[in-house]
Design a protein around this motif. Structure first.
Motif, PDB file in Angstrom:
ATOM      1  N   ALA A  88      43.812  40.546  47.630  1.00  0.00           N
ATOM      2  CA  ALA A  88      44.275  41.848  48.122  1.00  0.00           C
ATOM      3  C   ALA A  88      45.233  41.581  49.280  1.00  0.00           C
ATOM      4  O   ALA A  88      44.824  41.483  50.429  1.00  0.00           O
ATOM      5  N   LEU A  89      46.499  41.434  48.970  1.00  0.00           N
ATOM      6  CA  LEU A  89      47.475  40.914  49.917  1.00  0.00           C
ATOM      7  C   LEU A  89      47.782  41.823  51.100  1.00  0.00           C
ATOM      8  O   LEU A  89      48.354  41.373  52.085  1.00  0.00           O
ATOM      9  N   ASP A  90      47.430  43.093  51.036  1.00  0.00           N
ATOM     10  CA  ASP A  90      47.751  43.986  52.146  1.00  0.00           C
ATOM     11  C   ASP A  90      46.514  44.433  52.930  1.00  0.00           C
ATOM     12  O   ASP A  90      46.596  45.296  53.788  1.00  0.00           O
ATOM     13  N   SER A  91      45.375  43.818  52.674  1.00  0.00           N
ATOM     14  CA  SER A  91      44.138  44.221  53.342  1.00  0.00           C
ATOM     15  C   SER A  91      43.788  43.254  54.471  1.00  0.00           C
ATOM     16  O   SER A  91      43.854  42.041  54.294  1.00  0.00           O
ATOM     17  N   PRO A  92      43.390  43.792  55.637  1.00  0.00           N
ATOM     18  CA  PRO A  92      42.941  42.904  56.714  1.00  0.00           C
ATOM     19  C   PRO A  92      41.575  42.312  56.391  1.00  0.00           C
ATOM     20  O   PRO A  92      40.831  42.830  55.566  1.00  0.00           O
ATOM     21  N   SER A  93      41.274  41.219  57.039  1.00  0.00           N
ATOM     22  CA  SER A  93      39.991  40.543  56.880  1.00  0.00           C
ATOM     23  C   SER A  93      39.213  40.669  58.172  1.00  0.00           C
ATOM     24  O   SER A  93      39.784  40.594  59.256  1.00  0.00           O
ATOM     25  N   LEU A  94      37.909  40.851  58.057  1.00  0.00           N
ATOM     26  CA  LEU A  94      37.067  40.994  59.236  1.00  0.00           C
ATOM     27  C   LEU A  94      36.178  39.772  59.379  1.00  0.00           C
ATOM     28  O   LEU A  94      35.671  39.242  58.396  1.00  0.00           O
ATOM     29  N   GLY A  95      35.987  39.327  60.617  1.00  0.00           N
ATOM     30  CA  GLY A  95      35.155  38.166  60.856  1.00  0.00           C
ATOM     31  C   GLY A  95      34.652  38.125  62.283  1.00  0.00           C
ATOM     32  O   GLY A  95      34.802  39.087  63.048  1.00  0.00           O
ATOM     33  N   ARG A  96      34.069  36.964  62.637  1.00  0.00           N
ATOM     34  CA  ARG A  96      33.525  36.808  63.979  1.00  0.00           C
ATOM     35  C   ARG A  96      33.360  35.333  64.311  1.00  0.00           C
ATOM     36  O   ARG A  96      33.227  34.494  63.420  1.00  0.00           O
ATOM     37  N   PHE A  97      33.376  35.065  65.597  1.00  0.00           N
ATOM     38  CA  PHE A  97      32.999  33.769  66.140  1.00  0.00           C
ATOM     39  C   PHE A  97      31.701  33.966  66.897  1.00  0.00           C
ATOM     40  O   PHE A  97      31.616  34.823  67.771  1.00  0.00           O
ATOM     41  N   ASP A  98      30.682  33.197  66.571  1.00  0.00           N
ATOM     42  CA  ASP A  98      29.452  33.135  67.349  1.00  0.00           C
ATOM     43  C   ASP A  98      29.576  31.890  68.221  1.00  0.00           C
ATOM     44  O   ASP A  98      29.625  30.771  67.701  1.00  0.00           O
ATOM     45  N   TRP A  99      29.652  32.096  69.542  1.00  0.00           N
ATOM     46  CA  TRP A  99      29.893  31.004  70.472  1.00  0.00           C
ATOM     47  C   TRP A  99      28.587  30.408  70.995  1.00  0.00           C
ATOM     48  O   TRP A  99      27.553  31.071  71.000  1.00  0.00           O
ATOM     49  N   THR A 100      28.646  29.170  71.475  1.00  0.00           N
ATOM     50  CA  THR A 100      27.451  28.461  71.944  1.00  0.00           C
ATOM     51  C   THR A 100      26.812  29.102  73.166  1.00  0.00           C
ATOM     52  O   THR A 100      25.635  28.871  73.426  1.00  0.00           O
ATOM     53  N   ASP A 101      27.544  29.913  73.903  1.00  0.00           N
ATOM     54  CA  ASP A 101      26.939  30.571  75.072  1.00  0.00           C
ATOM     55  C   ASP A 101      26.214  31.856  74.687  1.00  0.00           C
ATOM     56  O   ASP A 101      25.723  32.578  75.540  1.00  0.00           O
TER      57      ASP A 101
END
Length: 155
Positions: A88-101
């Motif tokens: 889906a070339l025009d759709s944004p992707s959602l994500g996250r970083f879980d950090w060590t702190d």
């Protein structure tokens, strides 16, 4: 940018040759004032039920470490996860970083390979995964895995 050379031995037409070839460390050494993370694992890709073409998405995960950035004070490493709509070339992707702190940065990505942090450490800044090979728009939306060399903050 740092450079070093490697001695490579090649056998050609029955003769052994030794060549000194330059190696670029730019991808593994995120520079600039904003820094990044110097090392990463594999950015995995697995098809899952989702919102993209034929009702699927690509689930991605990667670990990064040796982080050094004023945007990530006290953070040494993190775990990235995201859901990318399949093909889906025009759709944004959602994500996250879980950090060590214990903190979390929510992110939004686009097919150009750039991600923007929308909440948490680094909020409002853009980063990219420096991968072993170029991530083009097609690779981004398909379920291929690729080694992460580093993560660089761009703005």
């Amino acid at each position: 940018m740092f450079a070093r050379s490697a001695l490579v031995s090649v056998v050609c037409c029955g003769a052994a040759l030794s060549l000194s070839l330059p190696l670029s460390l730019a991808a593994a050494d995120p520079g600039g004032a904003l820094g990044g993370c110097r090392h990463g694992g594999v950015l995995t890709g697995a098809l899952i039920p989702g919102t993209g073409s034929v009702g699927q998405s690509v689930h991605r995960e990667a670990d990064v470490w040796a982080c050094s950035s004023p945007l990530l004070p006290g953070i040494e490493s993190g775990h990235f996860t995201a859901e990318l709509p399949f093909n889906a070339l025009d759709s944004p992707s959602l994500g996250r970083f879980d950090w060590t702190d214990g903190s979390v940065s929510r992110v939004i990505g686009r097919p150009n390979g750039l991600w923007t942090i929308v909440d948490g450490p680094g909020n409002g800044h853009t980063f990219r995964f420096d991968l072993a090979q170029e991530m083009n728009v097609w690779w981004y939306h398909w379920n291929h895995s690729m080694p992460v060399e580093s993560v660089s903050f761009l703005a």
